[in-house]
Design an enzyme around this catalytic site. Sequence first.
Site, PDB file in Angstrom:
ATOM      1  N   ASN A 197      92.723  -7.270  62.017  1.00 15.81           N
ATOM      2  CA  ASN A 197      93.244  -5.903  61.989  1.00 15.81           C
ATOM      3  C   ASN A 197      92.666  -5.046  63.099  1.00 15.81           C
ATOM      4  O   ASN A 197      93.267  -4.059  63.497  1.00 15.81           O
ATOM      5  CB  ASN A 197      92.950  -5.241  60.637  1.00 15.81           C
ATOM      6  CG  ASN A 197      93.701  -5.924  59.502  1.00 15.81           C
ATOM      7  OD1 ASN A 197      94.899  -6.185  59.605  1.00 15.81           O
ATOM      8  ND2 ASN A 197      92.996  -6.262  58.440  1.00 15.81           N
ATOM      9  N   GLY A 227      93.614  -7.172  48.779  1.00 17.54           N
ATOM     10  CA  GLY A 227      94.211  -7.185  47.447  1.00 17.54           C
ATOM     11  C   GLY A 227      93.460  -8.197  46.588  1.00 17.54           C
ATOM     12  O   GLY A 227      93.047  -9.248  47.078  1.00 17.54           O
ATOM     13  N   ASN A 251      82.710 -33.192 108.239  1.00 14.58           N
ATOM     14  CA  ASN A 251      81.517 -32.386 108.013  1.00 14.58           C
ATOM     15  C   ASN A 251      81.767 -30.953 108.476  1.00 14.58           C
ATOM     16  O   ASN A 251      82.097 -30.718 109.637  1.00 14.58           O
ATOM     17  CB  ASN A 251      80.335 -32.956 108.795  1.00 14.58           C
ATOM     18  CG  ASN A 251      79.066 -32.154 108.498  1.00 14.58           C
ATOM     19  OD1 ASN A 251      78.382 -32.423 107.525  1.00 14.58           O
ATOM     20  ND2 ASN A 251      78.782 -31.147 109.319  1.00 14.58           N
ATOM     21  N   ARG A 253      95.024  -0.054  63.954  1.00 10.94           N
ATOM     22  CA  ARG A 253      93.569  -0.222  63.950  1.00 10.94           C
ATOM     23  C   ARG A 253      93.067  -0.977  65.179  1.00 10.94           C
ATOM     24  O   ARG A 253      91.899  -0.951  65.512  1.00 10.94           O
ATOM     25  CB  ARG A 253      93.134  -0.958  62.665  1.00 10.94           C
ATOM     26  CG  ARG A 253      93.238  -0.098  61.418  1.00 10.94           C
ATOM     27  CD  ARG A 253      93.075  -0.920  60.141  1.00 10.94           C
ATOM     28  NE  ARG A 253      94.306  -1.584  59.760  1.00 10.94           N
ATOM     29  CZ  ARG A 253      94.436  -2.355  58.675  1.00 10.94           C
ATOM     30  NH1 ARG A 253      93.398  -2.569  57.885  1.00 10.94           N
ATOM     31  NH2 ARG A 253      95.600  -2.922  58.382  1.00 10.94           N
ATOM     32  N   GLN A 301     112.543  -4.615  61.598  1.00  8.86           N
ATOM     33  CA  GLN A 301     112.239  -3.677  60.502  1.00  8.86           C
ATOM     34  C   GLN A 301     112.011  -2.325  61.183  1.00  8.86           C
ATOM     35  O   GLN A 301     110.981  -2.128  61.837  1.00  8.86           O
ATOM     36  CB  GLN A 301     110.979  -4.119  59.734  1.00  8.86           C
ATOM     37  CG  GLN A 301     110.663  -3.219  58.554  1.00  8.86           C
ATOM     38  CD  GLN A 301     109.254  -3.442  57.997  1.00  8.86           C
ATOM     39  OE1 GLN A 301     108.371  -3.944  58.680  1.00  8.86           O
ATOM     40  NE2 GLN A 301     109.051  -3.060  56.744  1.00  8.86           N
ATOM     41  N   ASP A 347      99.248 -11.909  61.441  1.00  7.85           N
ATOM     42  CA  ASP A 347      97.925 -11.637  62.026  1.00  7.85           C
ATOM     43  C   ASP A 347      96.840 -12.606  61.547  1.00  7.85           C
ATOM     44  O   ASP A 347      95.673 -12.258  61.497  1.00  7.85           O
ATOM     45  CB  ASP A 347      97.514 -10.186  61.742  1.00  7.85           C
ATOM     46  CG  ASP A 347      97.351  -9.894  60.248  1.00  7.85           C
ATOM     47  OD1 ASP A 347      97.621 -10.784  59.431  1.00  7.85           O
ATOM     48  OD2 ASP A 347      96.933  -8.767  59.915  1.00  7.85           O
ATOM     49  N   ASN A 394      92.752 -18.196 108.629  1.00  9.63           N
ATOM     50  CA  ASN A 394      94.092 -18.593 108.181  1.00  9.63           C
ATOM     51  C   ASN A 394      95.043 -17.421 108.034  1.00  9.63           C
ATOM     52  O   ASN A 394      96.129 -17.578 107.527  1.00  9.63           O
ATOM     53  CB  ASN A 394      93.987 -19.337 106.843  1.00  9.63           C
ATOM     54  CG  ASN A 394      93.459 -18.435 105.731  1.00  9.63           C
ATOM     55  OD1 ASN A 394      92.637 -17.562 105.971  1.00  9.63           O
ATOM     56  ND2 ASN A 394      93.955 -18.636 104.529  1.00  9.63           N
ATOM     57  N   ALA A 416     105.726  -6.746  61.846  1.00 11.69           N
ATOM     58  CA  ALA A 416     106.318  -5.497  62.327  1.00 11.69           C
ATOM     59  C   ALA A 416     105.315  -4.347  62.360  1.00 11.69           C
ATOM     60  O   ALA A 416     105.623  -3.255  62.832  1.00 11.69           O
ATOM     61  CB  ALA A 416     107.516  -5.119  61.454  1.00 11.69           C
ATOM     62  N   GLY A 474     106.045  -1.113  54.318  1.00  9.16           N
ATOM     63  CA  GLY A 474     105.217  -2.019  53.529  1.00  9.16           C
ATOM     64  C   GLY A 474     105.674  -3.465  53.615  1.00  9.16           C
ATOM     65  O   GLY A 474     106.776  -3.774  54.087  1.00  9.16           O
TER      66      GLY A 474
HETATM   67  C1  UD1 Z   1      97.912  -7.309  52.886  1.00  5.02           C
HETATM   68  C2  UD1 Z   1      98.122  -7.496  51.383  1.00  5.02           C
HETATM   69  C3  UD1 Z   1      96.768  -7.693  50.716  1.00  5.02           C
HETATM   70  C4  UD1 Z   1      96.033  -8.844  51.336  1.00  5.02           C
HETATM   71  C5  UD1 Z   1      95.910  -8.646  52.852  1.00  5.02           C
HETATM   72  C6  UD1 Z   1      95.348  -9.893  53.493  1.00  5.02           C
HETATM   73  C7  UD1 Z   1     100.083  -6.214  50.707  1.00  5.02           C
HETATM   74  C8  UD1 Z   1     100.560  -4.971  50.059  1.00  5.02           C
HETATM   75  N1  UD1 Z   1      98.774  -6.340  50.836  1.00  5.02           N
HETATM   76  O1  UD1 Z   1      97.198  -6.088  53.096  1.00  5.02           O
HETATM   77  O2  UD1 Z   1      96.951  -7.949  49.333  1.00  5.02           O
HETATM   78  O3  UD1 Z   1      94.740  -8.975  50.766  1.00  5.02           O
HETATM   79  O4  UD1 Z   1      97.206  -8.412  53.430  1.00  5.02           O
HETATM   80  O5  UD1 Z   1      95.118  -9.677  54.846  1.00  5.02           O
HETATM   81  O6  UD1 Z   1     100.882  -7.039  51.057  1.00  5.02           O
HETATM   82  N2  UD1 Z   1     103.816  -5.617  58.030  1.00  5.02           N
HETATM   83  C9  UD1 Z   1     105.134  -5.497  58.366  1.00  5.02           C
HETATM   84  N3  UD1 Z   1     105.822  -4.397  57.946  1.00  5.02           N
HETATM   85  C10 UD1 Z   1     105.269  -3.435  57.165  1.00  5.02           C
HETATM   86  C11 UD1 Z   1     103.900  -3.580  56.827  1.00  5.02           C
HETATM   87  C12 UD1 Z   1     103.207  -4.681  57.261  1.00  5.02           C
HETATM   88  O7  UD1 Z   1     105.689  -6.338  59.055  1.00  5.02           O
HETATM   89  O8  UD1 Z   1     105.977  -2.493  56.807  1.00  5.02           O
HETATM   90  C13 UD1 Z   1     103.087  -6.800  58.500  1.00  5.02           C
HETATM   91  C14 UD1 Z   1     101.902  -6.467  59.393  1.00  5.02           C
HETATM   92  O9  UD1 Z   1     102.300  -6.473  60.761  1.00  5.02           O
HETATM   93  C15 UD1 Z   1     100.905  -7.583  59.087  1.00  5.02           C
HETATM   94  C16 UD1 Z   1     101.259  -7.997  57.662  1.00  5.02           C
HETATM   95  O10 UD1 Z   1     102.534  -7.463  57.386  1.00  5.02           O
HETATM   96  O11 UD1 Z   1     101.077  -8.699  59.942  1.00  5.02           O
HETATM   97  C17 UD1 Z   1     100.239  -7.475  56.666  1.00  5.02           C
HETATM   98  O12 UD1 Z   1     100.188  -6.071  56.772  1.00  5.02           O
HETATM   99  P1  UD1 Z   1      98.813  -5.284  56.749  1.00  5.02           P
HETATM  100  O13 UD1 Z   1      99.080  -3.854  56.926  1.00  5.02           O
HETATM  101  O14 UD1 Z   1      97.842  -5.922  57.661  1.00  5.02           O
HETATM  102  O15 UD1 Z   1      98.407  -5.542  55.214  1.00  5.02           O
HETATM  103  P2  UD1 Z   1      96.978  -5.408  54.563  1.00  5.02           P
HETATM  104  O16 UD1 Z   1      96.671  -3.987  54.346  1.00  5.02           O
HETATM  105  O17 UD1 Z   1      96.019  -6.197  55.368  1.00  5.02           O
HETATM  106 CA    CA Z   2      96.158  -7.490  57.446  1.00  3.35          CA
END
Ligand code: UD1
Ligand code: CA
Length: 471
Positions: free
Chosen positions: A228, A141, A377, A15, A72, A102, A386, A10, A77
């Site tokens: 990302n 993380g 040929n 980025r 969502q 992703d 055409n 979602a 988060g």
């Molecule tokens: C997340 C992890 C991190 C991990 C990293 C690996 C958390 C808090 N952090 O961070 O520990 O090392 O991935 O790539 O989980 N998304 C939603 N709804 C939201 C937020 C995010 O659907 O409200 C989805 C995004 O579209 C994405 C995925 O969740 O596909 C991860 O979100 P992203 O913002 O990329 O998390 P990171 O900061 O990369």
């Molecule tokens: Ca990510």
Amino acid sequence: MDICAVVMAAGKSTRMKSKHSKVVHQVSGKPIIQWVADALFDAGCVEQVYIVGEQQDQIRTVLGENVAYVLQEHQRGTGDAVAQAAPFLEGRDGLTIVLPGDCPMVSAETIGKALKAFEEAGDDCAAIIITAEADDPTGYGRIVRGEDGNVTGIVEHRDCTDEQLKIKEINSSMYVFRTPLLLSALGRIGANNAQGEYYLTDTISILIGDGYKVGAVICDFDDTRGVNDCVQLSEVQAIMNRRILEKHMRNGVQIVDPATTWIHYAVEIGNDTIILPGTTLMGNTVIGHDCIIGENTRIDCSEVDDETVIDCSIVAQSTIGKDCRIGPFSHIRPNCKIDDHVTIGAYVEVKGSDIGEYTRARHLTYIGDSKVGKNVNFGCGTVTCNFDGQDKAGCTIEDNVFIGGNSNIVSSVVLGKDSYIAAGSTITSDVPALSLGIGRSQQVNKDNWVSEKSRLRGENYIRLDDRRSEV
Ligand code: UD1
Ligand code: CA
């Protein structure tokens, strides 16, 4: 065992700086989110729910109706994202695989490892995290472990202490949870962190606090890479492409320069085929054995049979037979069916046409919407006209026709079997079999025209060579 999956997709892809959701960008000819779905299907997980946001239409267009979607509305988060799937998870007693949308490098094998780790763990295991050692863990993380080596929690980069920042083991954001325990922990996470978001990662320390164990399977970092931004997209594309090329090389395909060769995941190539630098093979292209493809050639969704050579050319949505010679600099546009032993040479464009075996168009020719027989040929500079300004129509050129150079064949004429077309003709009506068609004005020679002209100007005509010798 009841196994389902929740995929988080979602996010706004800020980025990526693109009007498209990052998860619909392609890697080796497949959208990122489709890689994720296929890995889950291959691992035997058919019940998949996708957490989608504003760009949900793009994701639905890719994945269709084989999976479920939950909206969502506000991106609060990853914890909040998975919580949206609660109605789908309630009442289930098995395992839930959680993946980010992703991560195109995720495979059924990686998912399988995590499921197996769960089987081997005791009843007190609440979750398995898929982790990896990163050379540069910035932004990820971190997996925090106790003195006994057991996982104690995950800390986001922004919330890490200086000591925790040194940890190289990262959270891939891929997990397997015991479903009822996931639901119970999701209900208890807060947003007391650097980003003020509900972190899915917090469920880990909550479950450990409840007295459960959390395991980790450490995978190759490349298998966990996420996308990302466009830099990470290109990194992932390069790794995926390299893996695809290696698969072909191990099957006996010679790839002269892997750095400039791009092959989509679904492409098939026979052994002893040589792929020269600068070649891109796209879509569901199939190439036979003992072919030579390239340099600088693009073939999209086409079939090329054995022993054919395609040099510096573009081929799209067409089929090419055995032992053909295409190029250099040919353009085979969609819907061509080219039979065996055909030559389509330099600067020749063919579109929507059937070409019979042993036919040759060696140079500077356009064949559009036409039916061409065997052993025809095309002289240099032949054009099938055409298009009448409104409609497209082709010509019919039967077996063994010989077309002299620089001829125009205006649709929809039929050139009968074994007929000849005189060079420089514009043919506007049918030519019967075994006949010669001449469509040009009669040549007239004017004797002594040049010297006569000089005389009228009061000059003596002197040949250029003689003038030079005078100087
Ligand atoms: C997340 C992890 C991190 C991990 C990293 C690996 C958390 C808090 N952090 O961070 O520990 O090392 O991935 O790539 O989980 N998304 C939603 N709804 C939201 C937020 C995010 O659907 O409200 C989805 C995004 O579209 C994405 C995925 O969740 O596909 C991860 O979100 P992203 O913002 O990329 O998390 P990171 O900061 O990369
Ligand atoms: Ca990510």
